[in-house]
Design a protein around this motif. Structure first.
Motif, PDB file in Angstrom:
ATOM      1  N   GLY A 105       0.815  -1.206   0.000  1.00  0.00           N
ATOM      2  CA  GLY A 105       0.000   0.000   0.000  1.00  0.00           C
ATOM      3  C   GLY A 105       0.845   1.250   0.000  1.00  0.00           C
ATOM      4  O   GLY A 105       2.064   1.206   0.201  1.00  0.00           O
ATOM      5  N   VAL A 106       0.192   2.381  -0.213  1.00  0.00           N
ATOM      6  CA  VAL A 106       0.840   3.689  -0.166  1.00  0.00           C
ATOM      7  C   VAL A 106       0.044   4.575   0.781  1.00  0.00           C
ATOM      8  O   VAL A 106      -1.178   4.687   0.664  1.00  0.00           O
ATOM      9  CB  VAL A 106       0.918   4.341  -1.565  1.00  0.00           C
ATOM     10  CG1 VAL A 106       1.417   5.781  -1.465  1.00  0.00           C
ATOM     11  CG2 VAL A 106       1.829   3.533  -2.482  1.00  0.00           C
ATOM     12  N   ILE A 107       0.753   5.208   1.731  1.00  0.00           N
ATOM     13  CA  ILE A 107       0.129   6.104   2.703  1.00  0.00           C
ATOM     14  C   ILE A 107       0.097   7.516   2.156  1.00  0.00           C
ATOM     15  O   ILE A 107       1.106   8.037   1.675  1.00  0.00           O
ATOM     16  CB  ILE A 107       0.901   6.109   4.035  1.00  0.00           C
ATOM     17  CG1 ILE A 107       1.121   4.692   4.560  1.00  0.00           C
ATOM     18  CG2 ILE A 107       0.164   6.974   5.072  1.00  0.00           C
ATOM     19  CD1 ILE A 107      -0.115   3.999   5.005  1.00  0.00           C
ATOM     20  N   GLY A 108      -1.068   8.145   2.232  1.00  0.00           N
ATOM     21  CA  GLY A 108      -1.233   9.543   1.853  1.00  0.00           C
ATOM     22  C   GLY A 108      -2.531  10.049   2.458  1.00  0.00           C
ATOM     23  O   GLY A 108      -3.172   9.344   3.241  1.00  0.00           O
ATOM     24  N   LYS A 109      -2.944  11.236   2.074  1.00  0.00           N
ATOM     25  CA  LYS A 109      -4.196  11.772   2.614  1.00  0.00           C
ATOM     26  C   LYS A 109      -5.228  11.904   1.502  1.00  0.00           C
ATOM     27  O   LYS A 109      -4.888  12.069   0.323  1.00  0.00           O
ATOM     28  CB  LYS A 109      -3.974  13.129   3.281  1.00  0.00           C
ATOM     29  CG  LYS A 109      -3.663  14.286   2.358  1.00  0.00           C
ATOM     30  CD  LYS A 109      -3.534  15.596   3.156  1.00  0.00           C
ATOM     31  CE  LYS A 109      -3.412  16.810   2.250  1.00  0.00           C
ATOM     32  NZ  LYS A 109      -2.150  16.853   1.499  1.00  0.00           N
ATOM     33  N   ILE A 110      -6.499  11.809   1.893  1.00  0.00           N
ATOM     34  CA  ILE A 110      -7.582  12.031   0.944  1.00  0.00           C
ATOM     35  C   ILE A 110      -8.344  13.288   1.319  1.00  0.00           C
ATOM     36  O   ILE A 110      -8.376  13.700   2.477  1.00  0.00           O
ATOM     37  CB  ILE A 110      -8.556  10.826   0.875  1.00  0.00           C
ATOM     38  CG1 ILE A 110      -9.188  10.570   2.242  1.00  0.00           C
ATOM     39  CG2 ILE A 110      -7.867   9.606   0.319  1.00  0.00           C
ATOM     40  CD1 ILE A 110     -10.393   9.667   2.166  1.00  0.00           C
ATOM     41  N   ILE A 153      -7.479   3.206   8.359  1.00  0.00           N
ATOM     42  CA  ILE A 153      -8.317   3.184   7.161  1.00  0.00           C
ATOM     43  C   ILE A 153      -7.563   2.574   5.981  1.00  0.00           C
ATOM     44  O   ILE A 153      -6.444   2.985   5.656  1.00  0.00           O
ATOM     45  CB  ILE A 153      -8.776   4.605   6.810  1.00  0.00           C
ATOM     46  CG1 ILE A 153      -9.632   5.179   7.954  1.00  0.00           C
ATOM     47  CG2 ILE A 153      -9.554   4.627   5.507  1.00  0.00           C
ATOM     48  CD1 ILE A 153      -9.781   6.681   7.913  1.00  0.00           C
ATOM     49  N   LEU A 154      -8.199   1.608   5.337  1.00  0.00           N
ATOM     50  CA  LEU A 154      -7.692   1.022   4.099  1.00  0.00           C
ATOM     51  C   LEU A 154      -8.620   1.431   2.963  1.00  0.00           C
ATOM     52  O   LEU A 154      -9.825   1.187   3.010  1.00  0.00           O
ATOM     53  CB  LEU A 154      -7.638  -0.505   4.186  1.00  0.00           C
ATOM     54  CG  LEU A 154      -6.660  -1.106   5.192  1.00  0.00           C
ATOM     55  CD1 LEU A 154      -6.735  -2.630   5.153  1.00  0.00           C
ATOM     56  CD2 LEU A 154      -5.239  -0.654   4.901  1.00  0.00           C
ATOM     57  N   MET A 230     -14.010   2.096   0.048  1.00  0.00           N
ATOM     58  CA  MET A 230     -13.544   1.743   1.380  1.00  0.00           C
ATOM     59  C   MET A 230     -13.265   0.244   1.465  1.00  0.00           C
ATOM     60  O   MET A 230     -14.067  -0.570   1.014  1.00  0.00           O
ATOM     61  CB  MET A 230     -14.597   2.107   2.421  1.00  0.00           C
ATOM     62  CG  MET A 230     -14.761   3.595   2.631  1.00  0.00           C
ATOM     63  SD  MET A 230     -13.216   4.380   3.119  1.00  0.00           S
ATOM     64  CE  MET A 230     -12.804   3.400   4.562  1.00  0.00           C
ATOM     65  N   GLY A 231     -12.111  -0.088   2.053  1.00  0.00           N
ATOM     66  CA  GLY A 231     -11.794  -1.485   2.295  1.00  0.00           C
ATOM     67  C   GLY A 231     -11.924  -1.831   3.761  1.00  0.00           C
ATOM     68  O   GLY A 231     -12.368  -2.905   4.130  1.00  0.00           O
ATOM     69  N   ASP A 232     -11.559  -0.890   4.626  1.00  0.00           N
ATOM     70  CA  ASP A 232     -11.662  -1.098   6.076  1.00  0.00           C
ATOM     71  C   ASP A 232     -11.589   0.273   6.743  1.00  0.00           C
ATOM     72  O   ASP A 232     -11.025   1.217   6.182  1.00  0.00           O
ATOM     73  CB  ASP A 232     -10.529  -1.991   6.585  1.00  0.00           C
ATOM     74  CG  ASP A 232     -10.962  -2.855   7.762  1.00  0.00           C
ATOM     75  OD1 ASP A 232     -12.072  -2.634   8.282  1.00  0.00           O
ATOM     76  OD2 ASP A 232     -10.185  -3.740   8.163  1.00  0.00           O
ATOM     77  N   GLY A 233     -12.176   0.372   7.944  1.00  0.00           N
ATOM     78  CA  GLY A 233     -12.170   1.644   8.647  1.00  0.00           C
ATOM     79  C   GLY A 233     -13.246   2.601   8.173  1.00  0.00           C
ATOM     80  O   GLY A 233     -13.115   3.823   8.320  1.00  0.00           O
ATOM     81  N   ARG A 262      -9.789  18.954   6.873  1.00  0.00           N
ATOM     82  CA  ARG A 262     -10.477  18.649   5.618  1.00  0.00           C
ATOM     83  C   ARG A 262      -9.987  17.320   5.029  1.00  0.00           C
ATOM     84  O   ARG A 262     -10.621  16.764   4.135  1.00  0.00           O
ATOM     85  CB  ARG A 262     -10.256  19.778   4.613  1.00  0.00           C
ATOM     86  CG  ARG A 262     -10.791  19.477   3.223  1.00  0.00           C
ATOM     87  CD  ARG A 262     -10.794  20.678   2.319  1.00  0.00           C
ATOM     88  NE  ARG A 262     -10.983  20.285   0.923  1.00  0.00           N
ATOM     89  CZ  ARG A 262     -11.311  21.124  -0.051  1.00  0.00           C
ATOM     90  NH1 ARG A 262     -11.471  22.415   0.206  1.00  0.00           N
ATOM     91  NH2 ARG A 262     -11.453  20.697  -1.295  1.00  0.00           N
ATOM     92  N   TYR A 263      -8.909  16.799   5.564  1.00  0.00           N
ATOM     93  CA  TYR A 263      -8.271  15.621   4.984  1.00  0.00           C
ATOM     94  C   TYR A 263      -8.175  14.493   6.011  1.00  0.00           C
ATOM     95  O   TYR A 263      -8.314  14.712   7.216  1.00  0.00           O
ATOM     96  CB  TYR A 263      -6.881  15.992   4.457  1.00  0.00           C
ATOM     97  CG  TYR A 263      -6.934  17.153   3.493  1.00  0.00           C
ATOM     98  CD1 TYR A 263      -7.183  16.942   2.152  1.00  0.00           C
ATOM     99  CD2 TYR A 263      -6.781  18.463   3.946  1.00  0.00           C
ATOM    100  CE1 TYR A 263      -7.269  18.013   1.262  1.00  0.00           C
ATOM    101  CE2 TYR A 263      -6.868  19.538   3.068  1.00  0.00           C
ATOM    102  CZ  TYR A 263      -7.117  19.297   1.732  1.00  0.00           C
ATOM    103  OH  TYR A 263      -7.217  20.350   0.858  1.00  0.00           O
ATOM    104  N   ALA A 264      -7.940  13.308   5.534  1.00  0.00           N
ATOM    105  CA  ALA A 264      -7.791  12.149   6.414  1.00  0.00           C
ATOM    106  C   ALA A 264      -6.685  11.248   5.865  1.00  0.00           C
ATOM    107  O   ALA A 264      -6.574  11.048   4.643  1.00  0.00           O
ATOM    108  CB  ALA A 264      -9.098  11.363   6.520  1.00  0.00           C
ATOM    109  N   LEU A 265      -5.876  10.711   6.769  1.00  0.00           N
ATOM    110  CA  LEU A 265      -4.766   9.837   6.386  1.00  0.00           C
ATOM    111  C   LEU A 265      -5.299   8.431   6.124  1.00  0.00           C
ATOM    112  O   LEU A 265      -6.103   7.898   6.897  1.00  0.00           O
ATOM    113  CB  LEU A 265      -3.730   9.807   7.507  1.00  0.00           C
ATOM    114  CG  LEU A 265      -2.320   9.344   7.142  1.00  0.00           C
ATOM    115  CD1 LEU A 265      -1.665  10.336   6.188  1.00  0.00           C
ATOM    116  CD2 LEU A 265      -1.474   9.199   8.401  1.00  0.00           C
ATOM    117  N   VAL A 266      -4.860   7.824   5.035  1.00  0.00           N
ATOM    118  CA  VAL A 266      -5.324   6.480   4.660  1.00  0.00           C
ATOM    119  C   VAL A 266      -4.168   5.695   4.056  1.00  0.00           C
ATOM    120  O   VAL A 266      -3.143   6.262   3.672  1.00  0.00           O
ATOM    121  CB  VAL A 266      -6.481   6.536   3.626  1.00  0.00           C
ATOM    122  CG1 VAL A 266      -7.649   7.368   4.147  1.00  0.00           C
ATOM    123  CG2 VAL A 266      -5.995   7.084   2.279  1.00  0.00           C
TER     124      VAL A 266
END
Length: 413
Positions: A105-110, A153-154, A230-233, A262-266
């Motif tokens: 996976g790659v971590i970033g914000k949405i 969150i995935l 959404m996969g999880d969370g 305004r953003y969330a880490l996933v």
């Protein structure tokens, strides 16, 4: 601003990673002894267990005290330099599961403006299963006043050509490794690499091309295409969205485009990654006239060439074919029927993992079980686009120990 982008990511500067990372708060909800072991293992070390409230502890008499302590600990971690900020970053992650497979996976914000968890949404990011709205307010009490988020969150992309994440895996040895350790409580192993400027720009370019192609990918469906699912969370992301909506209401007309909330880490993963396995969740109805229910199901929802589903009543079993015209998924046809049928007839539905368990439970008097097929990965996005959020308990993605651990964080103030 891209829907998925780099973020200012927090990681522990000196704390041992083995005690820092803990499993998602919605796991082991009926096993408080699990969380007791975790706290004993962590001891006095800095840890994300001190920054979350496990669902096993929701509703406890001292819940408000625990929430206040979480906020205080966040401030303490910020002030004492325990955390280091990696500005404008993405992290490539490899999670080695118990069976030896590797989940990438790659971590970033949405951008939460692109997410809507309500059924029937046509947003670029959507929930895959129905959101239980009653589960959001308790989480909002925790997030309100929190200075940081440490999500589990995935997020999934439908990248059958493997153009987004897999190219990063091929160059990981050229990147700076940030962590590499065994997760507590049989959680497997995890390693993470920091994307450099070149690999980050390349990823952004591939994502732009991928996003531009989704209209062609789902052009045979009537629904509006989506970019991520959404996969999880799901409920954690829905909570972040609800808190952001509160923020907008409190600041009407203000430009919040640069506000961290305004953003969330996933963690973004590819649904076609070989390590991601969708396991079916079967249905059983107890306390009902099993024969009458089956007869009505055959009358209302079956058609030649439909989805094959095996039923069990006592020691008897048979096959029905559920009408494909009613849903993109067999579970969609069955769940829709059961919800309506049980409004007017006695019976209670339950959701069962494991074929043998389902068959055994169906032997009870006044019970009927349905053994559902595993959902094909290609059906997930198509099902959500065509039918809206899928029925609750449509599929399971891995075992409890394989859920995401809290590790990376981000400031939300």
């Amino acid at each position: 601003m891209s829907v998925f982008s780099a973020a200012d990511i927090l990681l522990p500067r000196e704390a041992p990673y083995e005690t820092w990372a803990v499993i998602a708060c919605d796991q082991f909800t009926s096993q408080p002894e699990y969380w007791k072991r975790v706290r004993e293992y962590v001891g006095e070390y800095p840890s994300t267990v001190n920054l979350i409230l496990p669902e096993a502890e929701l509703g406890s008499p001292d819940e408000e005290e625990k929430i206040a302590r979480i906020r205080e600990t966040m401030r303490k971690y910020e002030k004492t330099g325990i955390l280091e900020t990696y500005r404008d970053s993405m992290i490539y992650v490899e999670r080695t599961l118990q069976n030896g497979s590797i989940r990438r996976g790659v971590i970033g914000k949405i951008d939460l403006e692109a997410f809507d968890y309500h059924k029937g949404s046509d947003s670029l990011i959507r929930s895959t299963e129905e959101t239980v709205l009653e589960r959001i307010p308790p989480r909002m009490r925790i997030r309100r006043g929190a200075s940081m988020e440490f999500p589990h969150i995935l997020l999934l992309c439908d990248d059958s050509e493997r153009v987004l994440i897999e190219p990063v895996a091929e160059i990981k040895d050229t990147l700076t490794k940030l962590y590499d350790f065994d997760l507590m409580e049989d959680g497997g192993h995890i390693a993470g690499w920091l994307l450099d400027a070149e690999s980050k720009a390349a990823f952004d370019g591939r994502l732009t091309g991928y996003a531009a192609s989704i209209g062609d990918k789902y052009q045979d469906l009537e629904g509006v295409p989506m970019l991520f699912a959404m996969g999880d969370g799901n409920h954690s992301l829905a909570t972040a969205k609800a808190c952001y909506e509160e923020l907008k209401e409190a600041h009407p007309g203000e430009d919040l485009s640069r506000h961290p909330a305004r953003y969330a880490l996933v963690e973004l993963e590819n649904i076609h990654d070989d390590s991601l396995v969708f396991e079916p969740i079967h249905r059983i109805v107890t306390g009902t006239d099993a024969g009458a229910l089956l007869a009505q199901l055959k009358s209302d929802c079956c058609a030649d060439g439909g989805y094959p589903v095996r039923w069990y009543i006592g020691n008897e079993s048979g096959m029905i074919t559920l009408d494909r015209a009613k849903s993109e998924l067999a579970v969609g046809v069955l769940q829709g029927f059961l919800d309506e049928y049980l409004k007017d007839h006695p019976g209670k539905i339950d959701y069962i993992h494991g074929d043998d368990t389902l068959r055994e439970l169906a032997k009870a008097e006044n019970s009927i079980g349905f053994l559902l097929p595993a959902m094909e990965k290609s059906q997930l996005f198509r099902g959500v686009i065509a039918d809206g959020a899928l029925p609750r308990k449509t599929f399971s993605m891995g075992h409890a120990q394989e859920k995401r651990y809290y590790l990376e964080g981000r400031s939300i103030e």
